[in-house]
Design a protein around this motif. Structure first.
Motif, PDB file in Angstrom:
ATOM      1  N   LYS A 141       0.832  -1.211   0.000  1.00  0.00           N
ATOM      2  CA  LYS A 141       0.000   0.000   0.000  1.00  0.00           C
ATOM      3  C   LYS A 141       0.864   1.257   0.000  1.00  0.00           C
ATOM      4  O   LYS A 141       0.640   2.182  -0.787  1.00  0.00           O
ATOM      5  CB  LYS A 141      -0.926   0.000   1.214  1.00  0.00           C
ATOM      6  CG  LYS A 141      -1.846   1.198   1.264  1.00  0.00           C
ATOM      7  CD  LYS A 141      -2.735   1.169   2.486  1.00  0.00           C
ATOM      8  CE  LYS A 141      -3.583   2.439   2.518  1.00  0.00           C
ATOM      9  NZ  LYS A 141      -4.324   2.564   3.756  1.00  0.00           N
ATOM     10  N   ALA A 143       2.623   1.682  -3.367  1.00  0.00           N
ATOM     11  CA  ALA A 143       1.706   2.186  -4.396  1.00  0.00           C
ATOM     12  C   ALA A 143       1.466   3.679  -4.211  1.00  0.00           C
ATOM     13  O   ALA A 143       1.511   4.444  -5.189  1.00  0.00           O
ATOM     14  CB  ALA A 143       0.382   1.421  -4.337  1.00  0.00           C
ATOM     15  N   GLU A 144       1.236   4.108  -2.980  1.00  0.00           N
ATOM     16  CA  GLU A 144       1.016   5.524  -2.712  1.00  0.00           C
ATOM     17  C   GLU A 144       2.238   6.353  -3.096  1.00  0.00           C
ATOM     18  O   GLU A 144       2.107   7.418  -3.704  1.00  0.00           O
ATOM     19  CB  GLU A 144       0.692   5.733  -1.233  1.00  0.00           C
ATOM     20  CG  GLU A 144      -0.681   5.238  -0.843  1.00  0.00           C
ATOM     21  CD  GLU A 144      -0.922   5.256   0.668  1.00  0.00           C
ATOM     22  OE1 GLU A 144       0.018   5.567   1.444  1.00  0.00           O
ATOM     23  OE2 GLU A 144      -2.058   4.950   1.061  1.00  0.00           O
ATOM     24  N   LYS A 159       2.431   6.900  -6.665  1.00  0.00           N
ATOM     25  CA  LYS A 159       1.204   7.485  -7.219  1.00  0.00           C
ATOM     26  C   LYS A 159       0.482   6.487  -8.136  1.00  0.00           C
ATOM     27  O   LYS A 159       0.025   6.814  -9.233  1.00  0.00           O
ATOM     28  CB  LYS A 159       1.492   8.800  -7.937  1.00  0.00           C
ATOM     29  CG  LYS A 159       2.064   9.855  -7.010  1.00  0.00           C
ATOM     30  CD  LYS A 159       2.231  11.168  -7.696  1.00  0.00           C
ATOM     31  CE  LYS A 159       2.847  12.265  -6.891  1.00  0.00           C
ATOM     32  NZ  LYS A 159       3.114  12.161  -5.536  1.00  0.00           N
ATOM     33  N   MET A 160       0.386   5.263  -7.648  1.00  0.00           N
ATOM     34  CA  MET A 160      -0.239   4.160  -8.371  1.00  0.00           C
ATOM     35  C   MET A 160      -1.409   3.671  -7.521  1.00  0.00           C
ATOM     36  O   MET A 160      -1.328   3.700  -6.299  1.00  0.00           O
ATOM     37  CB  MET A 160       0.816   3.047  -8.525  1.00  0.00           C
ATOM     38  CG  MET A 160       0.338   1.775  -9.151  1.00  0.00           C
ATOM     39  SD  MET A 160       1.615   0.466  -9.115  1.00  0.00           S
ATOM     40  CE  MET A 160       2.845   1.125 -10.197  1.00  0.00           C
ATOM     41  N   SER A 161      -2.471   3.259  -8.147  1.00  0.00           N
ATOM     42  CA  SER A 161      -3.581   2.734  -7.357  1.00  0.00           C
ATOM     43  C   SER A 161      -3.148   1.428  -6.696  1.00  0.00           C
ATOM     44  O   SER A 161      -2.331   0.675  -7.236  1.00  0.00           O
ATOM     45  CB  SER A 161      -4.815   2.492  -8.232  1.00  0.00           C
ATOM     46  OG  SER A 161      -4.631   1.350  -9.051  1.00  0.00           O
ATOM     47  N   TYR A 162      -3.711   1.176  -5.521  1.00  0.00           N
ATOM     48  CA  TYR A 162      -3.407  -0.072  -4.818  1.00  0.00           C
ATOM     49  C   TYR A 162      -3.816  -1.260  -5.686  1.00  0.00           C
ATOM     50  O   TYR A 162      -3.103  -2.256  -5.760  1.00  0.00           O
ATOM     51  CB  TYR A 162      -4.136  -0.128  -3.471  1.00  0.00           C
ATOM     52  CG  TYR A 162      -3.912  -1.435  -2.757  1.00  0.00           C
ATOM     53  CD1 TYR A 162      -2.748  -1.675  -2.040  1.00  0.00           C
ATOM     54  CD2 TYR A 162      -4.870  -2.450  -2.822  1.00  0.00           C
ATOM     55  CE1 TYR A 162      -2.533  -2.882  -1.399  1.00  0.00           C
ATOM     56  CE2 TYR A 162      -4.669  -3.664  -2.185  1.00  0.00           C
ATOM     57  CZ  TYR A 162      -3.496  -3.874  -1.477  1.00  0.00           C
ATOM     58  OH  TYR A 162      -3.282  -5.088  -0.861  1.00  0.00           O
ATOM     59  N   ARG A 163      -4.954  -1.136  -6.339  1.00  0.00           N
ATOM     60  CA  ARG A 163      -5.452  -2.228  -7.184  1.00  0.00           C
ATOM     61  C   ARG A 163      -4.454  -2.573  -8.288  1.00  0.00           C
ATOM     62  O   ARG A 163      -4.178  -3.745  -8.546  1.00  0.00           O
ATOM     63  CB  ARG A 163      -6.799  -1.828  -7.778  1.00  0.00           C
ATOM     64  CG  ARG A 163      -7.420  -2.908  -8.594  1.00  0.00           C
ATOM     65  CD  ARG A 163      -8.771  -2.482  -9.113  1.00  0.00           C
ATOM     66  NE  ARG A 163      -9.374  -3.599  -9.813  1.00  0.00           N
ATOM     67  CZ  ARG A 163     -10.464  -3.524 -10.515  1.00  0.00           C
ATOM     68  NH1 ARG A 163     -11.107  -2.386 -10.597  1.00  0.00           N
ATOM     69  NH2 ARG A 163     -10.942  -4.570 -11.124  1.00  0.00           N
ATOM     70  N   LYS A 164      -3.926  -1.558  -8.952  1.00  0.00           N
ATOM     71  CA  LYS A 164      -2.959  -1.789 -10.023  1.00  0.00           C
ATOM     72  C   LYS A 164      -1.684  -2.427  -9.465  1.00  0.00           C
ATOM     73  O   LYS A 164      -1.132  -3.350 -10.059  1.00  0.00           O
ATOM     74  CB  LYS A 164      -2.622  -0.473 -10.725  1.00  0.00           C
ATOM     75  CG  LYS A 164      -1.666  -0.636 -11.881  1.00  0.00           C
ATOM     76  CD  LYS A 164      -1.438   0.686 -12.596  1.00  0.00           C
ATOM     77  CE  LYS A 164      -0.449   0.497 -13.733  1.00  0.00           C
ATOM     78  NZ  LYS A 164      -0.213   1.740 -14.460  1.00  0.00           N
ATOM     79  N   TYR A 200      -1.398  -4.191  -6.664  1.00  0.00           N
ATOM     80  CA  TYR A 200      -1.720  -5.547  -6.228  1.00  0.00           C
ATOM     81  C   TYR A 200      -1.795  -6.486  -7.427  1.00  0.00           C
ATOM     82  O   TYR A 200      -1.275  -7.601  -7.386  1.00  0.00           O
ATOM     83  CB  TYR A 200      -3.033  -5.573  -5.441  1.00  0.00           C
ATOM     84  CG  TYR A 200      -3.362  -6.954  -4.945  1.00  0.00           C
ATOM     85  CD1 TYR A 200      -2.807  -7.426  -3.756  1.00  0.00           C
ATOM     86  CD2 TYR A 200      -4.191  -7.793  -5.676  1.00  0.00           C
ATOM     87  CE1 TYR A 200      -3.083  -8.704  -3.310  1.00  0.00           C
ATOM     88  CE2 TYR A 200      -4.466  -9.079  -5.236  1.00  0.00           C
ATOM     89  CZ  TYR A 200      -3.905  -9.532  -4.059  1.00  0.00           C
ATOM     90  OH  TYR A 200      -4.165 -10.808  -3.625  1.00  0.00           O
ATOM     91  N   TYR A 201      -2.433  -6.042  -8.506  1.00  0.00           N
ATOM     92  CA  TYR A 201      -2.535  -6.862  -9.714  1.00  0.00           C
ATOM     93  C   TYR A 201      -1.142  -7.189 -10.259  1.00  0.00           C
ATOM     94  O   TYR A 201      -0.871  -8.325 -10.634  1.00  0.00           O
ATOM     95  CB  TYR A 201      -3.359  -6.165 -10.796  1.00  0.00           C
ATOM     96  CG  TYR A 201      -3.308  -6.910 -12.104  1.00  0.00           C
ATOM     97  CD1 TYR A 201      -4.080  -8.054 -12.303  1.00  0.00           C
ATOM     98  CD2 TYR A 201      -2.452  -6.512 -13.123  1.00  0.00           C
ATOM     99  CE1 TYR A 201      -4.005  -8.767 -13.488  1.00  0.00           C
ATOM    100  CE2 TYR A 201      -2.363  -7.220 -14.306  1.00  0.00           C
ATOM    101  CZ  TYR A 201      -3.149  -8.352 -14.491  1.00  0.00           C
ATOM    102  OH  TYR A 201      -3.055  -9.062 -15.658  1.00  0.00           O
TER     103      TYR A 201
END
Length: 109
Positions: free
Chosen positions: A39, A42-43, A46-51, A53-54
């Motif tokens: 998390k 990703a922050e 500046k990337m979404s957590y979903r992206k 995680y994927y």
């Protein structure tokens, strides 16, 4: 004689013609290693957590050995760790990047 032209490139390591490891994923792995959290990594990128995680999930499923170990949150929160195999992949990718850069530098117009 350069005439202002340069060679640039982006490369991926693929598996069965699917992207496996590229510059962005290496940056994500390095940030996970630094911060100990998917998390937070990703922050920071500046990337979404979903992206994020994927990307990690895909690398883990594709690789013979896990690349990142994810421990789900709880009272103390979760954590993520890049495995020794993941660290080896980072080093190999970085070595290839240097070789590609040398090639591009010596093969411009």
């Amino acid at each position: 004689m350069n005439h202002g032209y340069n060679t640039s490139f982006r490369f991926w390591i693929t598996h069965n013609n699917e992207p496996f490891l590229g510059k962005g994923r290496v940056a994500l792995l390095l940030k996970i290693e630094e911060l100990g959290s998917l998390k937070k990594a990703a922050e920071a990128l500046k990337m979404s957590y979903r992206k994020a995680y994927y990307a990690v999930s895909h690398m883990n499923k594709t690789s013979a050995d896990p690349v990142v170990l994810i421990k789900r949150g709880g009272a103390k929160g979760g954590s993520s760790t890049v495995t020794p195999h993941g660290l080896q992949l980072i080093k190999r990718f970085q070595k290839l990047a240097v070789e590609f850069e040398k090639f591009a530098d010596t093969n411009s117009l």
